[in-house]
Design an enzyme around this catalytic site. Structure first.
Site, PDB file in Angstrom:
ATOM      1  CG  ASP A   1      -2.086   0.857   1.174  1.00 20.62           C
ATOM      2  OD1 ASP A   1      -2.184   1.620   0.197  1.00 20.62           O
ATOM      3  OD2 ASP A   1      -2.926   0.789   2.084  1.00 20.62           O
ATOM      4  CG  ASP A   2      -0.009   4.721  -0.097  1.00 18.07           C
ATOM      5  OD1 ASP A   2      -0.828   4.275  -0.920  1.00 18.07           O
ATOM      6  OD2 ASP A   2      -0.294   5.600   0.746  1.00 18.07           O
TER       7      ASP A   2
ATOM      8  NE  ARG B   1      -5.248  -1.031  -2.358  1.00 17.41           N
ATOM      9  CZ  ARG B   1      -4.412  -1.793  -1.648  1.00 17.41           C
ATOM     10  NH1 ARG B   1      -4.739  -3.018  -1.335  1.00 17.41           N
ATOM     11  NH2 ARG B   1      -3.255  -1.316  -1.246  1.00 17.41           N
TER      12      ARG B   1
ATOM     13  CE  LYS C   1      -6.238   0.561   1.691  1.00 21.06           C
ATOM     14  NZ  LYS C   1      -5.327   1.693   1.909  1.00 21.06           N
TER      15      LYS C   1
ATOM     16  CG  HIS D   1      -9.648   0.763   0.132  1.00 15.69           C
ATOM     17  ND1 HIS D   1      -8.665   1.665  -0.220  1.00 15.69           N
ATOM     18  CD2 HIS D   1     -10.561   1.463   0.836  1.00 15.69           C
ATOM     19  CE1 HIS D   1      -8.979   2.860   0.252  1.00 15.69           C
ATOM     20  NE2 HIS D   1     -10.121   2.756   0.895  1.00 15.69           N
TER      21      HIS D   1
ATOM     22  CG  HIS E   1      -1.764   3.885   3.754  1.00 15.68           C
ATOM     23  ND1 HIS E   1      -2.212   4.860   4.622  1.00 15.68           N
ATOM     24  CD2 HIS E   1      -2.439   4.064   2.598  1.00 15.68           C
ATOM     25  CE1 HIS E   1      -3.129   5.590   4.005  1.00 15.68           C
ATOM     26  NE2 HIS E   1      -3.287   5.135   2.769  1.00 15.68           N
TER      27      HIS E   1
ATOM     28  CG  ASP F   1      -2.168   1.001  -3.536  1.00 17.05           C
ATOM     29  OD1 ASP F   1      -1.014   1.388  -3.259  1.00 17.05           O
ATOM     30  OD2 ASP F   1      -3.154   1.252  -2.813  1.00 17.05           O
ATOM     31  CG  ASN F   2      -1.516   4.559  -4.280  1.00 14.43           C
ATOM     32  OD1 ASN F   2      -2.507   3.962  -3.866  1.00 14.43           O
ATOM     33  ND2 ASN F   2      -0.625   5.096  -3.461  1.00 14.43           N
TER      34      ASN F   2
ATOM     35  NE  ARG G   1      -1.938   9.004  -1.041  1.00 15.21           N
ATOM     36  CZ  ARG G   1      -2.015   8.889   0.291  1.00 15.21           C
ATOM     37  NH1 ARG G   1      -1.879   7.721   0.872  1.00 15.21           N
ATOM     38  NH2 ARG G   1      -2.210   9.947   1.042  1.00 15.21           N
TER      39      ARG G   1
HETATM   40 CA   LIG Z   1      -2.597   3.006  -1.543  1.00 11.17          CA
END
Ligand SMILES: [Ca+2]
Length: 505
Positions: A34-35, A77, A126, A128, A184, A276-277, A285
């Site tokens: 995540d991130d 996602r 996660k 989401h 994250h 994801d980003n 981001r």
């Molecule tokens: Ca993320």
């Protein structure tokens, strides 16, 4: 063998056995951070220690040009799990709370397609994305039924859930999606654990204890500051905290892979690692600049060892994950429509060929509408070889800032320095960051930081027109409702076309 079996010769029997093996022996483990960005040894960051990613890279092809299709969590996602960009799958922004975004009910997602083919599906961490009917999993431990800290950051718990999943699959082929919540930020949601949740589970008073995690600590002087982040004491301290959280992610990846190995499945399982980003720092981001879109990506196939440990320059998109996994399981994409009679087609590709030999892939597309519900800033982009074209549809508005990022030490420092007229040590001004041109064209070979907009440079007129045409064609192919914006209106009935608004754009 009974009378009915007399017709079988040994060749047919062998073929049947091979077919059975190919159906039961192929599994996929998808690891999404995540991130996360390039803060790892495998991407030549010598300041940080990530031995487990390093070990995975030795069994993987490493992508130097992998990109998300959208730099925001839920939209990305949903794109990973559907193979469709956000404007086509409907997940325009974040899924949780007031943001309230969901994919269209008609979307055929990867877990749905796999489940229909008898593959056991699981998610840990996660999720989401929604709705549930679009993204169903047979085995699910996510924020919907557990604490996201426990299933997304407590790597001991994650390890045990992976073990439980592998035991419950009953020899069926499987797709397991481990969606780490690390690294994250959590300064916005659980500030008691630090800006990146770097204290969560470290054994100190009130922090809980994760028995498998040995936190690695870094000083501000040690960290490597990416070019797009201001080099200030505040940003360095922020990055040092991020590195500690990455040590939990890295060790979590090691534990998950150890479970796979322990269950004897390492040689039957495709492993994909990405994020994801972009990282949650200025220009990262929520941006479609390279610093917001570029992702780490490792693809490890036990059956394609010829390129293990190598680096690929071929362009890959997170939109390629669904086609790759369908290809791995030999499942074809269904013929269907989301709206009317427009047939949905995946525009991503299977990455399996590049595991055999280098491919000439050099184009990726991206599309962003929202992050938080209030952050409407639609953008479309194409990257092709060295060139990157971004279309900022609502360029007259200031670029929006999310709550989580706003209170980060790096951004607060940037705001305060700008307000008081001190040097920001950033490569652009806040004004430039907020107010963007409608079209931004960069030549990454000459300008890797993407600071010089070449749109009005006559030398680049031809490449600008060519990329614009390709981007527009992709928008039509993916049924983008924004295809005519901002200077036209899409009239879809009968013969879809854009009608001019004469709005001075
Ligand atoms: Ca993320």
């Amino acid at each position: 063998m009974g009378a009915g079996g007399r017709g079988w010769d040994w060749g047919s029997l062998l073929l049947l056995l091979l077919l059975a093996a190919s159906c039961t022996g192929r599994n996929v483990l998808l690891l999404i951070a995540d991130d996360a960005g390039f803060e790892s040894q495998v991407y030549n960051n010598t300041a940080i220690k990530t031995p487990n990613l390093d070990a995975l890279a030795q069994r993987s092809l490493l992508f130097q040009n992998a990109f998300t299709s959208v730099s925001s969590c839920s939209p990305s996602r949903a794109a990973i799990l559907s193979g469709l960009p956000q404007h086509q799958n409907g997940m325009y922004g974040l899924h949780q709370d007031v943001h309230h975004f969901d994919s269209f009910d008609q979307v055929w997602s990867l877990p749905h397609l796999l489940s229909q083919s008898g593959i056991y599906t699981g998610i840990i961490g996660k999720k989401h994305v929604g709705p549930e009917a679009v993204y169903p999993f047979d085995f699910a431990y996510t924020e919907e039924n557990s604490s996201v800290l426990q299933v997304g950051r407590n790597i001991t718990r994650i390890k045990l859930l992976v073990r439980k999943f592998l035991q419950s699959r009953q020899d069926r082929p499987f797709f397991l999606y481990v969606a780490f919540h690390d690294p994250h930020r959590c300064g916005h949601s659980q500030p008691q654990y630090g800006v990146f949740c770097e204290k969560f589970g470290n054994g100190e008073s009130g922090m809980g204890y994760i028995s498998d995690w040995k936190p690695l600590y870094y000083s501000s002087e040690q960290v490597k500051v990416p070019d797009f982040i201001p080099d200030t004491p505040a940003a360095r301290a922020d990055i040092a905290a991020q590195y500690t959280t990455i040590s939990r992610l890295d060790q979590g990846i090691g534990l998950v892979l150890e479970e796979l190995r322990g269950a004897g499945l390492e040689n039957d399982t495709l492993v994909i690692y990405s994020s994801d980003n972009g990282i949650p720092f200025p220009n990262g981001r929520t941006n479609l600049y390279r610093s917001g879109m570029a992702e780490p990506m490792l693809v490890s196939s036990p059956w394609h060892q010829q390129r293990w440990g190598q680096v690929s320059q071929a362009f890959a998109s997170l939109l390629d994950i669904t086609p790759t996994i369908l290809d791995w399981f030999s499942i074809s994409y269904p013929n269907y429509s989301i709206f009317g009679n427009k047939i949905v087609k995946l525009t991503g590709k299977s990455l399996l060929p590049v595991l055999v030999s280098e491919q000439p892939w050099a184009t990726v597309f991206s599309s962003q509408n929202h992050h938080e519900v209030t952050m409407y800033y639609p953008m479309r982009s194409i990257q092709q070889q060295d060139f990157h074209l971004i279309h900022n549809l609502n360029f007259k508005m200031p670029f929006p800032i999310d709550q989580d990022f706003y209170i980060s030490p790096t951004f607060q420092d940037l705001l305060n320095r700008t307000k008081s007229g001190q040097p920001t040590h950033w490569f652009k001004t806040l004004h430039q960051y907020y107010y963007r041109d409608r079209w931004e064209l960069f030549d990454q070979r000459k300008d890797p930081a993407e600071t010089q907009n070449l749109v009005s440079d006559p030398k680049y007129r031809e490449i600008f027109q060519q990329l614009k045409t390709q981007l527009l064609a992709w928008q039509w192919d993916t049924h983008d409702p924004w295809v005519c914006a901002p200077d036209g209106v899409l009239e879809e009935k009968l013969n879809p076309q854009c009608w001019p608004l004469y709005n001075e754009l």
